[in-house]
Design an enzyme around this catalytic site. Sequence first.
Site, PDB file in Angstrom:
ATOM      1  N   CYS A  80       0.841  -1.203   0.000  1.00 18.59           N
ATOM      2  CA  CYS A  80       0.000   0.000   0.000  1.00 18.59           C
ATOM      3  C   CYS A  80       0.876   1.254   0.000  1.00 18.59           C
ATOM      4  CB  CYS A  80      -0.925  -0.014   1.207  1.00 18.59           C
ATOM      5  SG  CYS A  80      -2.040  -1.424   1.233  1.00 18.59           S
ATOM      6  N   GLU A  81       1.811   1.312  -0.913  1.00 15.27           N
ATOM      7  CA  GLU A  81       2.698   2.457  -1.084  1.00 15.27           C
ATOM      8  C   GLU A  81       2.947   2.633  -2.580  1.00 15.27           C
ATOM      9  OE1 GLU A  81       3.739   4.454   1.216  1.00 15.27           O
ATOM     10  OE2 GLU A  81       3.121   3.301   2.988  1.00 15.27           O
TER      11      GLU A  81
END
Length: 423
Positions: free
Chosen positions: A343-344
Amino acid sequence: MSKVPFTTKEKLEEIIKEIPTPFHIYDEKGIRETARKLYDAFSWNKGFREYFAVKATPNPYLMEILKEEGCGFDCSSYTELMLSDKVGAKQHDIMFSSNATPDEDFKLAYKLGAIINLDDFTHIDVLDKLTGIPETICCRYNPGGEFKTSEKGNVMDTPKDAKYGMTHEQIIEAYKILKEKGAKHFGMHAFLASNTLTNEYYPVLAGILFRTAVEIKEKTGVQLSFINLSGGVGVPYKPDQPANDIKVIGEGVRKAYEEILVPAGMGDVAIFTELGRYMLAPNGALVAKAIREKHIYKEYIGLDACAANLMRPAIYGAYHHITVMGKENQPCDHKYDITGGLCENCDKFAVDRMLPKIDIGDIIYIHDTGAHGFSMGYNYNGKLRSAEVLLKEDGSFKLIRRAETPKDYFATFDFSDKYSFSK
Protein backbone atom coordinates in the site's frame (compact mmCIF):
# COMPACT_ATOMS: atom_id res chain seq x y z
CA MET A 1 26.41 -4.69 -23.22
CA SER A 2 23.44 -6.98 -22.47
CA LYS A 3 22.50 -8.50 -19.15
CA VAL A 4 22.05 -12.26 -19.26
CA PRO A 5 20.52 -14.31 -16.43
CA PHE A 6 22.88 -16.85 -14.87
CA THR A 7 20.19 -19.53 -15.19
CA THR A 8 17.52 -20.60 -17.65
CA LYS A 9 13.76 -20.51 -17.79
CA GLU A 10 13.73 -24.32 -17.74
CA LYS A 11 15.81 -24.46 -14.56
CA LEU A 12 13.62 -21.85 -12.86
CA GLU A 13 10.49 -23.79 -13.82
CA GLU A 14 12.07 -26.86 -12.23
CA ILE A 15 12.81 -24.95 -9.03
CA ILE A 16 9.38 -23.33 -8.90
CA LYS A 17 7.75 -26.78 -8.80
CA GLU A 18 9.31 -27.20 -5.34
CA ILE A 19 9.82 -23.63 -4.15
CA PRO A 20 7.07 -21.13 -4.97
CA THR A 21 7.93 -17.62 -6.12
CA PRO A 22 9.07 -15.13 -5.07
CA PHE A 23 12.56 -16.18 -4.06
CA HIS A 24 16.12 -14.93 -4.24
CA ILE A 25 18.49 -17.24 -6.10
CA TYR A 26 22.30 -17.21 -5.93
CA ASP A 27 24.89 -18.60 -8.33
CA GLU A 28 27.61 -20.62 -6.57
CA LYS A 29 29.82 -20.72 -9.67
CA GLY A 30 29.67 -16.94 -10.07
CA ILE A 31 30.41 -16.33 -6.38
CA ARG A 32 33.51 -18.52 -6.48
CA GLU A 33 34.75 -16.97 -9.73
CA THR A 34 34.34 -13.45 -8.33
CA ALA A 35 36.30 -14.32 -5.18
CA ARG A 36 39.10 -15.90 -7.18
CA LYS A 37 39.38 -12.90 -9.50
CA LEU A 38 39.63 -10.59 -6.49
CA TYR A 39 42.38 -12.65 -4.84
CA ASP A 40 44.26 -12.86 -8.13
CA ALA A 41 44.09 -9.08 -8.55
CA PHE A 42 45.72 -8.54 -5.15
CA SER A 43 48.04 -11.56 -5.18
CA TRP A 44 51.01 -9.15 -5.20
CA ASN A 45 50.23 -8.37 -1.53
CA LYS A 46 51.33 -11.20 0.74
CA GLY A 47 48.82 -10.44 3.49
CA PHE A 48 45.81 -9.60 1.32
CA ARG A 49 42.41 -10.68 2.58
CA GLU A 50 38.81 -10.01 1.68
CA TYR A 51 36.42 -9.54 4.61
CA PHE A 52 32.99 -10.06 3.08
CA ALA A 53 30.46 -7.49 4.29
CA VAL A 54 27.93 -9.75 6.01
CA LYS A 55 25.26 -7.05 5.97
CA ALA A 56 25.02 -7.40 2.19
CA THR A 57 23.83 -11.03 2.25
CA PRO A 58 23.72 -12.66 5.71
CA ASN A 59 23.23 -16.30 4.78
CA PRO A 60 25.49 -18.98 6.30
CA TYR A 61 25.50 -21.17 3.18
CA LEU A 62 26.83 -18.29 1.08
CA MET A 63 29.28 -17.33 3.83
CA GLU A 64 30.61 -20.90 3.87
CA ILE A 65 31.31 -20.67 0.13
CA LEU A 66 33.22 -17.43 0.64
CA LYS A 67 35.06 -18.89 3.61
CA GLU A 68 36.19 -21.78 1.41
CA GLU A 69 37.56 -19.18 -1.01
CA GLY A 70 39.67 -17.60 1.74
CA CYS A 71 37.40 -14.76 2.80
CA GLY A 72 36.85 -13.47 6.31
CA PHE A 73 33.78 -11.54 7.41
CA ASP A 74 33.09 -7.91 8.20
CA CYS A 75 30.37 -7.61 10.85
CA SER A 76 28.47 -4.58 12.09
CA SER A 77 26.16 -6.05 14.74
CA TYR A 78 25.79 -8.63 17.49
CA THR A 79 23.85 -11.07 15.32
CA GLU A 80 26.29 -10.77 12.42
CA LEU A 81 29.07 -11.65 14.85
CA MET A 82 27.06 -14.68 15.99
CA LEU A 83 26.49 -15.74 12.39
CA SER A 84 30.19 -15.49 11.53
CA ASP A 85 31.04 -17.53 14.60
CA LYS A 86 28.49 -20.19 13.61
CA VAL A 87 30.09 -20.68 10.17
CA GLY A 88 33.45 -21.27 11.82
CA ALA A 89 35.13 -17.89 11.49
CA LYS A 90 37.70 -17.56 14.25
CA GLN A 91 39.33 -14.52 15.85
CA HIS A 92 40.96 -12.43 13.11
CA ASP A 93 38.75 -14.07 10.49
CA ILE A 94 36.25 -11.49 11.73
CA MET A 95 36.45 -7.71 11.41
CA PHE A 96 33.98 -5.76 13.54
CA SER A 97 33.11 -2.35 12.07
CA SER A 98 30.25 -0.64 13.83
CA ASN A 99 29.04 2.82 14.81
CA ALA A 100 27.03 3.99 17.83
CA THR A 101 28.03 0.56 19.07
CA PRO A 102 26.14 -1.02 22.00
CA ASP A 103 28.20 -2.36 24.91
CA GLU A 104 27.14 -5.95 24.30
CA ASP A 105 28.35 -5.82 20.70
CA PHE A 106 31.81 -4.66 21.78
CA LYS A 107 31.91 -7.40 24.43
CA LEU A 108 31.03 -10.16 21.98
CA ALA A 109 33.51 -8.91 19.38
CA TYR A 110 36.22 -8.93 22.06
CA LYS A 111 35.20 -12.39 23.28
CA LEU A 112 35.39 -13.80 19.75
CA GLY A 113 38.81 -12.25 19.21
CA ALA A 114 37.58 -10.22 16.24
CA ILE A 115 39.58 -7.28 14.95
CA ILE A 116 37.69 -4.31 16.40
CA ASN A 117 37.54 -1.27 14.14
CA LEU A 118 36.89 1.81 16.29
CA ASP A 119 34.59 4.25 14.55
CA ASP A 120 35.05 7.15 16.98
CA PHE A 121 37.73 8.62 19.22
CA THR A 122 35.45 8.31 22.27
CA HIS A 123 35.18 4.56 21.68
CA ILE A 124 38.73 4.11 22.95
CA ASP A 125 37.63 4.82 26.52
CA VAL A 126 34.37 2.90 26.06
CA LEU A 127 36.18 -0.24 24.91
CA ASP A 128 38.92 0.13 27.49
CA LYS A 129 36.36 0.21 30.32
CA LEU A 130 34.31 -2.65 28.89
CA THR A 131 36.99 -5.16 27.94
CA GLY A 132 40.38 -3.50 27.85
CA ILE A 133 42.22 -2.67 24.64
CA PRO A 134 43.13 -5.77 22.61
CA GLU A 135 46.63 -6.22 21.21
CA THR A 136 45.31 -5.79 17.66
CA ILE A 137 43.12 -2.74 17.04
CA CYS A 138 41.92 -0.74 14.04
CA CYS A 139 40.72 2.85 13.63
CA ARG A 140 38.29 4.16 11.05
CA TYR A 141 39.43 7.30 9.23
CA ASN A 142 37.30 10.10 7.78
CA PRO A 143 39.51 12.62 5.95
CA GLY A 144 36.65 15.13 5.61
CA GLY A 145 36.23 17.44 2.66
CA GLU A 146 35.17 15.99 -0.66
CA PHE A 147 36.36 12.84 -2.34
CA LYS A 148 36.86 12.97 -6.09
CA THR A 149 38.67 11.15 -8.83
CA SER A 150 39.18 12.39 -12.36
CA GLU A 151 36.15 10.42 -13.51
CA LYS A 152 32.62 11.67 -12.96
CA GLY A 153 29.64 10.17 -11.24
CA ASN A 154 31.29 7.91 -8.71
CA VAL A 155 30.78 9.66 -5.36
CA MET A 156 27.66 9.05 -3.30
CA ASP A 157 28.49 11.35 -0.38
CA THR A 158 31.25 13.69 0.59
CA PRO A 159 33.24 12.36 3.58
CA LYS A 160 32.59 15.53 5.59
CA ASP A 161 28.88 14.70 5.58
CA ALA A 162 29.31 11.07 6.62
CA LYS A 163 28.77 9.96 10.22
CA TYR A 164 31.64 7.48 10.08
CA GLY A 165 35.23 7.64 11.25
CA MET A 166 37.69 9.94 13.02
CA THR A 167 39.13 13.22 11.85
CA HIS A 168 42.77 13.50 10.84
CA GLU A 169 43.79 14.99 14.17
CA GLN A 170 41.74 12.47 16.14
CA ILE A 171 43.18 9.41 14.43
CA ILE A 172 46.77 10.55 15.04
CA GLU A 173 45.99 11.02 18.73
CA ALA A 174 44.07 7.74 18.82
CA TYR A 175 47.10 5.70 17.79
CA LYS A 176 49.23 7.41 20.44
CA ILE A 177 46.71 6.54 23.16
CA LEU A 178 46.12 2.98 21.95
CA LYS A 179 49.87 2.37 21.90
CA GLU A 180 50.14 3.66 25.47
CA LYS A 181 47.29 1.34 26.49
CA GLY A 182 49.18 -1.72 25.27
CA ALA A 183 48.04 -2.28 21.69
CA LYS A 184 50.78 -3.85 19.58
CA HIS A 185 49.29 -4.31 16.12
CA PHE A 186 47.40 -1.56 14.33
CA GLY A 187 45.20 -1.13 11.31
CA MET A 188 43.40 1.69 9.51
CA HIS A 189 40.09 1.57 7.64
CA ALA A 190 38.12 4.03 5.51
CA PHE A 191 35.04 4.05 3.32
CA LEU A 192 34.58 7.16 1.18
CA ALA A 193 32.26 6.33 -1.71
CA SER A 194 29.58 3.80 -2.63
CA ASN A 195 29.04 1.69 -5.76
CA THR A 196 31.77 3.39 -7.78
CA LEU A 197 32.03 2.47 -11.44
CA THR A 198 35.59 3.59 -11.96
CA ASN A 199 38.87 1.74 -11.76
CA GLU A 200 40.33 4.82 -10.06
CA TYR A 201 38.43 4.67 -6.77
CA TYR A 202 40.50 2.13 -4.86
CA PRO A 203 43.88 3.44 -6.09
CA VAL A 204 42.99 7.05 -5.17
CA LEU A 205 41.63 5.99 -1.78
CA ALA A 206 44.72 3.84 -1.24
CA GLY A 207 46.93 6.83 -1.93
CA ILE A 208 45.14 8.86 0.74
CA LEU A 209 45.41 6.08 3.30
CA PHE A 210 49.01 5.19 2.45
CA ARG A 211 50.17 8.79 2.86
CA THR A 212 48.27 9.01 6.15
CA ALA A 213 49.91 5.77 7.30
CA VAL A 214 53.37 7.22 6.64
CA GLU A 215 52.43 10.33 8.62
CA ILE A 216 51.14 8.19 11.49
CA LYS A 217 54.45 6.34 11.62
CA GLU A 218 56.41 9.60 11.64
CA LYS A 219 54.28 11.27 14.33
CA THR A 220 53.46 8.37 16.64
CA GLY A 221 55.96 5.60 15.95
CA VAL A 222 53.05 3.31 15.11
CA GLN A 223 53.62 1.23 12.00
CA LEU A 224 50.36 -0.11 10.63
CA SER A 225 50.10 -3.85 10.09
CA PHE A 226 47.14 -3.59 7.71
CA ILE A 227 45.12 -1.05 5.77
CA ASN A 228 41.48 -1.86 4.98
CA LEU A 229 40.18 -0.22 1.80
CA SER A 230 36.65 -1.25 2.81
CA GLY A 231 33.98 -1.46 0.09
CA GLY A 232 32.75 0.89 -2.61
CA VAL A 233 33.80 -1.04 -5.72
CA GLY A 234 30.52 -1.17 -7.55
CA VAL A 235 28.65 -3.18 -10.15
CA PRO A 236 26.90 -2.05 -13.35
CA TYR A 237 23.19 -2.28 -12.62
CA LYS A 238 22.33 -0.89 -16.06
CA PRO A 239 23.26 -2.70 -19.28
CA ASP A 240 25.00 0.36 -20.72
CA GLN A 241 27.23 0.95 -17.68
CA PRO A 242 30.88 -0.14 -17.80
CA ALA A 243 31.99 -2.85 -15.40
CA ASN A 244 34.97 -2.34 -13.12
CA ASP A 245 38.12 -4.30 -13.98
CA ILE A 246 39.32 -5.72 -10.67
CA LYS A 247 42.70 -6.62 -12.19
CA VAL A 248 43.27 -2.99 -13.20
CA ILE A 249 42.08 -1.84 -9.77
CA GLY A 250 44.49 -4.18 -7.99
CA GLU A 251 47.36 -2.98 -10.17
CA GLY A 252 46.50 0.64 -9.39
CA VAL A 253 46.64 -0.07 -5.66
CA ARG A 254 49.96 -1.90 -6.13
CA LYS A 255 51.44 1.12 -7.88
CA ALA A 256 50.40 3.47 -5.05
CA TYR A 257 51.73 0.94 -2.51
CA GLU A 258 55.15 0.84 -4.15
CA GLU A 259 55.31 4.61 -4.62
CA ILE A 260 54.27 5.55 -1.07
CA LEU A 261 54.63 2.72 1.45
CA VAL A 262 57.69 0.86 0.20
CA PRO A 263 60.04 3.90 0.27
CA ALA A 264 58.84 4.59 3.84
CA GLY A 265 59.94 1.14 4.96
CA MET A 266 56.34 -0.10 5.11
CA GLY A 267 56.45 -2.77 2.44
CA ASP A 268 54.97 -5.45 4.68
CA VAL A 269 51.58 -3.77 5.27
CA ALA A 270 48.70 -6.13 4.45
CA ILE A 271 45.82 -4.88 2.30
CA PHE A 272 42.27 -5.80 3.28
CA THR A 273 38.97 -5.23 1.45
CA GLU A 274 35.39 -5.69 2.60
CA LEU A 275 33.30 -6.00 -0.52
CA GLY A 276 29.64 -6.98 -0.32
CA ARG A 277 27.99 -5.62 -3.44
CA TYR A 278 30.91 -6.50 -5.73
CA MET A 279 31.08 -10.05 -4.42
CA LEU A 280 27.39 -10.93 -4.44
CA ALA A 281 25.12 -8.49 -6.28
CA PRO A 282 25.55 -9.87 -9.84
CA ASN A 283 25.51 -13.41 -8.46
CA GLY A 284 21.97 -13.12 -7.15
CA ALA A 285 18.52 -12.43 -8.59
CA LEU A 286 14.95 -12.05 -7.41
CA VAL A 287 12.62 -14.45 -9.21
CA ALA A 288 8.92 -13.59 -9.27
CA LYS A 289 5.81 -14.18 -11.35
CA ALA A 290 3.48 -11.77 -13.10
CA ILE A 291 0.14 -12.29 -11.34
CA ARG A 292 -1.93 -9.22 -12.26
CA GLU A 293 -2.22 -6.61 -15.01
CA LYS A 294 -3.88 -3.23 -14.85
CA HIS A 295 -4.82 -0.81 -17.62
CA ILE A 296 -5.56 2.73 -16.42
CA TYR A 297 -3.54 5.87 -17.12
CA LYS A 298 -0.51 3.61 -17.45
CA GLU A 299 0.11 -0.07 -18.05
CA TYR A 300 0.92 -1.99 -14.88
CA ILE A 301 2.16 -5.51 -14.28
CA GLY A 302 1.79 -6.71 -10.69
CA LEU A 303 4.21 -9.29 -9.31
CA ASP A 304 3.95 -11.71 -6.41
CA ALA A 305 7.08 -9.95 -5.07
CA CYS A 306 7.12 -6.45 -3.65
CA ALA A 307 9.43 -3.90 -2.05
CA ALA A 308 9.48 -6.07 1.08
CA ASN A 309 11.55 -8.50 -1.02
CA LEU A 310 13.69 -5.83 -2.72
CA MET A 311 13.42 -2.33 -1.34
CA ARG A 312 16.24 -0.56 -3.26
CA PRO A 313 14.01 0.67 -6.12
CA ALA A 314 11.39 1.95 -3.67
CA ILE A 315 13.73 3.86 -1.35
CA TYR A 316 16.52 4.90 -3.72
CA GLY A 317 14.85 4.84 -7.10
CA ALA A 318 17.57 2.27 -7.83
CA TYR A 319 17.61 0.62 -11.25
CA HIS A 320 17.46 -3.17 -11.46
CA HIS A 321 17.41 -4.74 -14.89
CA ILE A 322 14.49 -7.04 -15.67
CA THR A 323 14.36 -10.07 -17.93
CA VAL A 324 11.10 -11.75 -18.89
CA MET A 325 12.26 -15.34 -18.99
CA GLY A 326 11.73 -17.04 -22.34
CA LYS A 327 11.20 -13.72 -24.09
CA GLU A 328 14.83 -12.55 -24.14
CA ASN A 329 14.84 -12.23 -27.94
CA GLN A 330 11.43 -10.61 -28.32
CA PRO A 331 11.20 -6.87 -29.01
CA CYS A 332 10.90 -4.55 -26.00
CA ASP A 333 7.89 -2.73 -27.43
CA HIS A 334 5.64 -2.48 -24.37
CA LYS A 335 5.99 0.18 -21.68
CA TYR A 336 5.19 -0.97 -18.14
CA ASP A 337 5.41 -0.02 -14.51
CA ILE A 338 6.37 -3.26 -12.72
CA THR A 339 4.86 -3.18 -9.26
CA GLY A 340 4.40 -5.05 -6.03
CA GLY A 341 1.30 -5.16 -3.86
CA LEU A 342 2.27 -2.88 -0.95
CA CYS A 343 0.00 0.00 0.00
CA GLU A 344 2.70 2.46 -1.08
CA ASN A 345 2.94 4.08 -4.52
CA CYS A 346 6.74 3.75 -4.44
CA ASP A 347 6.42 -0.06 -4.51
CA LYS A 348 7.65 -0.28 -8.09
CA PHE A 349 10.53 -2.34 -9.43
CA ALA A 350 10.53 -0.36 -12.67
CA VAL A 351 8.81 2.74 -14.02
CA ASP A 352 8.12 3.26 -17.75
CA ARG A 353 10.32 0.27 -18.56
CA MET A 354 10.32 -1.00 -22.13
CA LEU A 355 9.92 -4.79 -22.05
CA PRO A 356 8.47 -7.58 -24.17
CA LYS A 357 4.74 -8.17 -23.82
CA ILE A 358 4.21 -9.70 -20.39
CA ASP A 359 1.53 -12.32 -19.87
CA ILE A 360 0.12 -13.50 -16.56
CA GLY A 361 2.28 -16.35 -15.27
CA ASP A 362 5.48 -15.14 -16.92
CA ILE A 363 8.61 -15.60 -14.84
CA ILE A 364 10.22 -12.25 -14.07
CA TYR A 365 13.96 -12.25 -13.31
CA ILE A 366 15.20 -9.12 -11.52
CA HIS A 367 18.97 -8.85 -11.85
CA ASP A 368 21.72 -7.95 -9.38
CA THR A 369 19.85 -8.54 -6.11
CA GLY A 370 22.54 -10.74 -4.53
CA ALA A 371 23.61 -7.94 -2.19
CA HIS A 372 21.29 -5.62 -0.26
CA GLY A 373 18.35 -7.58 -1.62
CA PHE A 374 16.96 -10.14 0.81
CA SER A 375 18.96 -8.58 3.65
CA MET A 376 16.95 -5.35 3.48
CA GLY A 377 13.62 -7.16 3.57
CA TYR A 378 10.88 -6.32 6.04
CA ASN A 379 7.31 -7.17 7.06
CA TYR A 380 5.33 -4.04 6.23
CA ASN A 381 1.70 -4.81 5.31
CA GLY A 382 2.30 -8.18 6.93
CA LYS A 383 4.34 -9.30 3.93
CA LEU A 384 6.49 -12.33 4.59
CA ARG A 385 10.16 -12.59 3.64
CA SER A 386 10.83 -14.86 0.72
CA ALA A 387 12.94 -17.99 0.38
CA GLU A 388 16.59 -18.08 -0.70
CA VAL A 389 17.86 -20.69 -3.13
CA LEU A 390 21.41 -21.69 -4.04
CA LEU A 391 22.07 -22.79 -7.62
CA LYS A 392 25.00 -25.13 -7.13
CA GLU A 393 27.95 -25.59 -9.46
CA ASP A 394 26.73 -29.04 -10.53
CA GLY A 395 23.38 -27.61 -11.69
CA SER A 396 21.38 -28.82 -8.70
CA PHE A 397 19.67 -26.40 -6.31
CA LYS A 398 19.24 -26.15 -2.57
CA LEU A 399 16.82 -24.24 -0.37
CA ILE A 400 19.13 -22.24 1.91
CA ARG A 401 16.42 -20.26 3.68
CA ARG A 402 12.75 -21.15 3.71
CA ALA A 403 10.11 -18.52 3.17
CA GLU A 404 8.52 -17.04 6.26
CA THR A 405 5.08 -18.21 7.29
CA PRO A 406 2.30 -16.40 9.16
CA LYS A 407 3.40 -18.38 12.23
CA ASP A 408 6.82 -16.71 11.99
CA TYR A 409 5.18 -13.31 11.68
CA PHE A 410 3.12 -13.80 14.83
CA ALA A 411 5.82 -15.60 16.83
CA THR A 412 7.03 -12.52 18.70
CA PHE A 413 3.64 -11.48 20.03
CA ASP A 414 3.44 -11.89 23.79
CA PHE A 415 -0.12 -13.18 24.00
CA SER A 416 0.15 -16.67 22.55
CA ASP A 417 -2.13 -17.91 25.34
CA LYS A 418 -4.95 -15.80 23.93
CA TYR A 419 -4.34 -15.99 20.19
CA SER A 420 -3.13 -18.98 18.23
CA PHE A 421 -1.85 -18.77 14.66
CA SER A 422 -0.82 -22.24 13.67
CA LYS A 423 -0.52 -21.96 9.90
